[in-house]
Every structure is written in C-alpha cells, then in structure tokens.
Scaffold this active site. Structure first.
Site: not given
Ligand code: COS
Length: 428
Positions: A144-145, A147, A309, A377-378, A401
């Site tokens: 649950a990530l 929102e 083809q 097709g259909g 994801e």
């Molecule tokens: N593994 C380990 N650490 C990671 C990482 C990874 N793959 N990706 C980023 N981090 C770390 C970074 O190194 C950074 O660390 P520090 O705070 O020490 O500098 C921190 O996490 C924040 O990284 P970043 O600044 O790149 O974060 P952002 O908020 O800019 O987000 C994205 C980057 C967009 C790539 C990220 O938010 C993401 O993957 N979003 C998609 C989320 C997702 O998949 N949602 C669907 C949910 S599940 S269905």
C-alpha cells in the site's frame, strides 16, 4: 505456398501449453528450464472460475500455494524454494502464468510484491510471522504505497504515522516510540479487501520529504482499517481504497528503518519491475499465438488470412516486438541475479535495465495485442474471445508499479549520470 495448418476451431483460440523455447537462451540455467516446463504443464490443468475476481484470486493463491509455486516469492530460510529471491525464476513464473491467466499472474505477483519489503528489511520475528504463510498461500499479501494525489510522485503521500511515546505523548522523538498511530488513505491497492495484511507506507517526518517516510505491517483486522471500498476496473481484479483512521500499531509493526520507507519501497518495486515486464511478455506471446492460430484458420478471398503478405508483415512485426521485450526482460533479471546490485554502479545499472524492460515490454505488449485483435476483425471485440480480454488485461500494466513516463524518467536520469559529459572527439 505451403498450406498452413488449420486449427479445429479458430474461435477457441490457442489453448496449448505456453511456449518454453526461449528458456534455452543463455540468461537461464537448467533449474529455470525445468521450472518453466513444469509450470507450463501445470497451469492449463487448473480449473478456476474467474467470473468473480475476488473468489478467483483467493482460489489462485490457494492453488499456487498448494502446488509450491508461491515458494519462489520468499527466501528458503522462510519456506521459500531458493536461498534468495531469484529474478529469473520470477520472470519465468510470471510470463508463464500470464500466458494462460492474467489473474493467476496477479495472484502470484501480489504475494511477492506484498511480502518483498519484509524479505528485504523485516526483523527476524516479522519474517517468521509472515513469509512462510505467504509462501504456503495461507496469508494474502498487499503493498500500500499509492494515494489519490501520490501515484507517480510517491513521496507526496499524506498518510501520517504519528509516534506514540511511553508517556502517551505524541511526536517525532525517534528514540522512545512505543507505537504509532496511522491516519490517512491509500488507493489502487491490489488485494485490498482480501489481503490478510498490508505493507503500508506513511510519513513519519512530514517535513523531510522522501527521507521522512516509514513502512509498517498492518494486519487486515487492525481496528480503524477499512478496506471495504472496492474499485471496479476494466480488467477486474481485487482492488480497493484503504481508510486508516487512528489505527494503533505497536512499535514492532515498523518495517525496516524509521524514515527508511521510501528507499525500501523503491527497492521492492525495483525487484518486481522486471517481473511486470515478464507478465506483459506472457500476454503478448499469447496474443501472437492467438493471431497465428486465427490467421491460419480464417478463410478469406479464397485463401487463408495467413496467406496474405499484409498478415505476414503484421505477424513479423508482432514477433519482433515480443522478442525485443523478451531480451530486455531477461537481461534485467539476469543482471540482478548474476551481476548483483551491491555496488552503486551495479544498482544503477539494474534499476535502469528493469525500467527499460518494464517500459518496453508493457508498451510492446499493448501494440502486439492491439494488432492481434485487429487481425481477428469483429471476433476481436466479441466479449469472451481471448484477445478481447487481453486487450483489457494489458492496459493497467503500462500504469501500475511505475507508469511508462516514470520509467522514462528513471532511464533518462540514469543516462545522464552514466554517459560521458561529451562524446569522444572523432578521429577525423
Ligand atoms: N533504490 C534505492 N533507492 C532509491 C531508488 C531505488 N530504485 N530510487 C530512488 N532511491 C532513493 C534516491 O537515491 C534518493 O535517496 P537520497 O534521499 O539518499 O538522495 C531517494 O530515494 C529519493 O529519490 P528521488 O529524489 O529520485 O525521488 P523522487 O521523489 O524524485 O522520485 C521516482 C523518483 C519518480 C522515480 C519515484 O517516485 C517512483 O519510482 N515513482 C513511482 C512510484 C510507483 O511505482 N508507484 C506505483 C505504486 S505501486 S502500484
């Protein structure tokens, strides 16, 4: 032209076992080949009624658990099949399951994603309490990530976990928390409403951005947790919004380091991104098989559809899109298993490779399935044909994801970090 072999009933589609020839590629070893062969023989024998997605998902978890396939979601120390999570095994499993049943793949994948953070960062007690049950199919897992306003921008989440101290005071004194109180809402939660527990990510230091997020294991029966708001989607699978109102959690519910939740979420997603690519690949392979079976059988203008083809060109394009996705997917899994992610450079290379695989495989699968549907097709849009359901099944994989646009961002950032600032001067 050599006559093409007609199938008995083109409208029944390609019902044979999922293909396994690709397992001969050097990315895989003998254990993967035997795993893929055994699973490809097992899945078509399962008779699970998928009309009710919730009941079907529970039934798939039961069947996958009883047959031992869920053991690939956790390490051997906790009832798993292999010493550590093996990306190539996950890829083989998901591709094969998705070829036959995207819902079976979903049930399998969520056991992995919903337990991945516990495998990576759980305490021995948490690992013992949850992982063996996940591997047996006795506990259904969820992650649950997301929102409502924090999907791609996961760091923008608003759900808050307030620390409770021995005195009953609330605050952010990191050293003396005796528990946490969770408040907020999570949405698009796969397995929402049927899960036995949720790995919930929440802000523990709101002013610290991504460095102020922690992960928690929240049992489904925790007072204040309401998962009753189901979300209906075009390819039905269990999905819900979670409401968290004053959920009291013991300190032992904290998963991994306090404020270390964002990285834990990213690491968990990283592992499973290559396997989302594999699921898309399985669906694309199935669409190609359906298209070939249909084209061979469908009479048109005095010959078969496959004799044109135009049809052969489309099938050629589809096959190339499938193979391109396959190679990127297997490379990502192989990188994690065989090169590792211990050094920052290795981790960076794997993250980019997994993002490339997820982006390419899901986008290519969408195109392949669309072409297969067009060829039908259909019949392609008739509810009940395999290409019609695949057309709906594939769509969300380009979003969940990490949407395609997030993968582009990850790859782009990686390219900027790793490629030299200026190209080498040309010899002339
Ligand atoms: N593994 C380990 N650490 C990671 C990482 C990874 N793959 N990706 C980023 N981090 C770390 C970074 O190194 C950074 O660390 P520090 O705070 O020490 O500098 C921190 O996490 C924040 O990284 P970043 O600044 O790149 O974060 P952002 O908020 O800019 O987000 C994205 C980057 C967009 C790539 C990220 O938010 C993401 O993957 N979003 C998609 C989320 C997702 O998949 N949602 C669907 C949910 S599940 S269905």
């Amino acid at each position: 032209m050599k006559p093409l072999r007609p199938s008995k009933n083109p409208f029944l589609g390609a019902t044979e076992m999922a293909p396994t020839d690709h397992l001969a590629l050097p990315f895989f070893d003998a254990a993967h080949r035997s795993l893929g062969g055994a699973l490809a023989a097992w899945v078509p024998q399962q008779q699970i009624d998928e009309q009710d997605d919730r009941a079907a998902c529970r039934a798939w978890v039961r069947a996958l658990g009883d047959a031992g396939w869920l053991r690939y979601c956790v390490p051997a120390a906790f009832g798993g099949a292999l010493p550590a999570l093996d990306s190539r095994a996950l890829v083989v499993l998901r591709e094969t399951l998705a070829y036959h049943s995207p819902l079976a793949d979903f049930a399998f994948a969520m056991q992995g994603l919903g337990s991945g953070a516990i495998t990576l960062a759980g305490s021995p007690a948490q690992q013992a309490a949850y992982l063996p049950a996940v591997a047996r199919g006795d506990k259904i897992a969820a992650f649950a990530l997301s929102e409502a306003d924090a999907g791609s921008d996961a760091g923008a989440m608003k759900t808050i976990a307030t620390q409770v101290h021995a005195t009953g005071a609330r605050g952010q004194n990191d050293t003396q928390a005796t528990g946490f109180v969770l408040d907020g809402s999570k949405t698009w939660i796969s397995n929402g409403g049927i899960a036995d527990y949720y790995c919930v990510f929440a802000k523990t230091a709101p002013e610290a951005g991504t460095r102020g997020i922690s992960a928690f294991i929240v049992d489904a029966n925790t007072p204040g947790l309401d998962a009753s708001e189901h979300i209906a989607v075009m390819a039905p699978h269990p999905l819900a919004t979670l409401r968290l109102a004053q959920c009291q959690l013991p300190a032992s519910a904290l998963l991994g380091e306090l404020h270390g939740g964002f990285k834990l979420a990213m690491r968990t997603l990283d592992i499973f991104r290559a396997s989302v690519a594999a699921a898309a690949l399985g669906m694309a392979r199935r669409a190609l098989a359906e298209a070939v079976a249909y084209a061979r059988a469908r009479p048109m203008f005095g010959q078969q559809l496959a004799d044109f083809q135009l049809t052969q060109a489309k099938l050629g394009e589809m096959a190339a899109l499938v193979d391109a996705a396959a190679v990127l997917t297997y490379r990502a899994a192989w990188l994690r298993d065989c090169v590792g992610t211990d050094s920052p450079a290795q981790a960076q290379a794997y993250t980019a490779a997994a993002a490339m695989a997820k982006m390419t495989a899901t986008e290519n699968a969408q195109r392949v399935i669309d072409m297969a549907l067009q060829m039908h097709g259909g019949m392609g849009v008739r509810v009940g044909t395999k290409v019609e359901s695949l057309y709906r099944d594939i769509r969300s994989l380009r979003i969940y994801e990490g949407a395609t646009e997030v993968q582009q961002l990850i790859i782009g950032k990686s390219v900027l970090k790793t490629l030299p600032a200026s190209p080498a001067p040309s010899a002339g």
